[in-house]
Design an enzyme around this catalytic site. Structure first.
Site, mmCIF file in Angstrom:
data_model
loop_
_atom_site.group_PDB
_atom_site.id
_atom_site.type_symbol
_atom_site.label_atom_id
_atom_site.label_comp_id
_atom_site.label_asym_id
_atom_site.label_seq_id
_atom_site.Cartn_x
_atom_site.Cartn_y
_atom_site.Cartn_z
ATOM 1 N N LYS A 190 0.835 -1.210 0.000
ATOM 2 C CA LYS A 190 0.000 0.000 0.000
ATOM 3 C C LYS A 190 0.866 1.255 0.000
ATOM 4 O O LYS A 190 0.570 2.222 -0.722
ATOM 5 C CB LYS A 190 -0.918 -0.009 1.212
ATOM 6 C CG LYS A 190 -1.710 1.269 1.434
ATOM 7 C CD LYS A 190 -2.699 1.552 0.324
ATOM 8 C CE LYS A 190 -3.593 2.726 0.709
ATOM 9 N NZ LYS A 190 -4.577 3.047 -0.330
ATOM 10 N N LYS A 258 0.467 11.922 5.554
ATOM 11 C CA LYS A 258 0.690 10.845 6.532
ATOM 12 C C LYS A 258 1.227 9.596 5.865
ATOM 13 O O LYS A 258 2.193 8.977 6.330
ATOM 14 C CB LYS A 258 -0.621 10.555 7.266
ATOM 15 C CG LYS A 258 -0.552 9.456 8.310
ATOM 16 C CD LYS A 258 -0.980 8.088 7.770
ATOM 17 C CE LYS A 258 -2.432 8.069 7.331
ATOM 18 N NZ LYS A 258 -2.834 6.708 6.861
#
Length: 315
Positions: A190, A258
């Protein structure tokens, strides 16, 4: 009977005979449509969310709302989480008092679809394994539209037996699921995916900035690149936002910051130099500092407009 579905039209739930009990925690931009798709496919849900606003819809459908992760987990056969960051996942899953770990039963399948660090995933997996539960890290490709339409792809790390058990649930929420390796592998893939997505968005923003500054037609430009090697998923999926100059968030820039921070930490751990990652991470950080943190990631185009003094990036 509770009714499920997406948008304004609710489709009747199908009765199931397996009586699988699913606890779903995290009903934000991604989690709410994922949970609604499970409900529409006939799965019995209990839900939890830290803020109360998303809970109203589920209460209207007769879905049980847990007062804490620990309460939701105690009778669950499967736990699914879709949360914002490492701290939220650690609190909801790993909390010894109010977290799922406090009440999880042996044999429970834990599926975390958040984008978090592989290190946290592996630590939580060990804790759940000690309680006789199986944890999978199963983040997704796609953002809010794909979640609503049930066309997400899950990249799954963890034991294969857990993946096989979870596959019907993945296909209830998405269109594909791939077992990519052991615990932490899903999170690693991811972060690699989001690194590429950010760089793809950077490429689109720079190309469009040249076209806009030259007074040429941005829409025609996107049509031109659609037939060649410059095309990418961001140019396709963000087309309307890019052409209108309006960037409501399907995936907010602050969340990309993030994710790129996590990817940067991972690159240092692996000893892999990624100068492109460093550049795009700094640009998204700049976007947040310029007040665009809650804009969609495609709002990076606005930053180029501001830097060049040509306006807001509107086409």
């Amino acid at each position: 009977m509770p009714r499920g579905g997406l948008g304004g039209a609710h489709s009747p739930r199908c009765e199931r005979t397996d009586m699988m009990r699913i606890f779903f925690a995290g009903l934000g931009t991604m989690g709410a449509p994922m949970a609604k798709n499970l409900l529409a496919k006939g799965y019995a849900l209990t839900v939890y969310n830290r803020s109360s606003k998303p809970l109203a819809w589920f209460r209207e459908q007769g879905v049980e709302v847990a007062s804490s992760p620990a309460e939701g987990a105690k009778e669950a056969d499967v736990i699914v989480t879709m949360l914002s960051d490492d701290a939220a996942v650690d609190a909801v899953l790993g909390g010894e008092d109010e977290g799922c770990l406090a009440t999880v039963r042996p044999g429970t399948l834990v599926i975390d679809s958040s984008t978090v660090s592989p290190e946290l995933v592996r630590a939580l997996s060990r804790k759940f394994a000690a309680r006789g539960a199986i944890m999978l890290d199963a983040p997704v490709t796609g953002s809010a539209p794909q979640a609503r339409d049930g066309i997400l792809t899950f990249m799954v790390g963890g034991p294969e037996e857990g993946f096989l058990r979870a596959r019907p649930l993945f296909l209830a929420m998405g269109r594909n699921a791939l077992h990519v390796g052991p615990s932490g592998a899903g999170s690693t893939v991811k972060l690699a995916n989001n690194t590429m997505a950010a760089l793809n968005m950077l490429a689109v923003a720079e190309g469009l900035s040249i076209v806009q500054r030259s007074g040429l037609d941005p829409e025609q430009f996107l049509d031109v690149i659609a037939g060649g090697g410059a095309n990418n998923g961001m140019a396709v999926s963000k087309r309307e936002k890019l052409l209108t100059g309006r960037f409501p968030p399907d995936f907010a820039a602050r969340l990309m910051v993030k994710d790129l921070r996590l990817a940067t930490n991972l690159s240092w751990e692996l000893g892999v130099p990624l100068p492109g990652l460093a550049l795009v991470a700094s640009l998204y950080q700049m976007a947040c500092q310029m007040g665009e943190g809650d804009s969609d990631v495609a709002g990076l185009l606005k930053i180029y407009g501001k830097l060049s003094g040509s306006g807001t990036g509107e086409a």
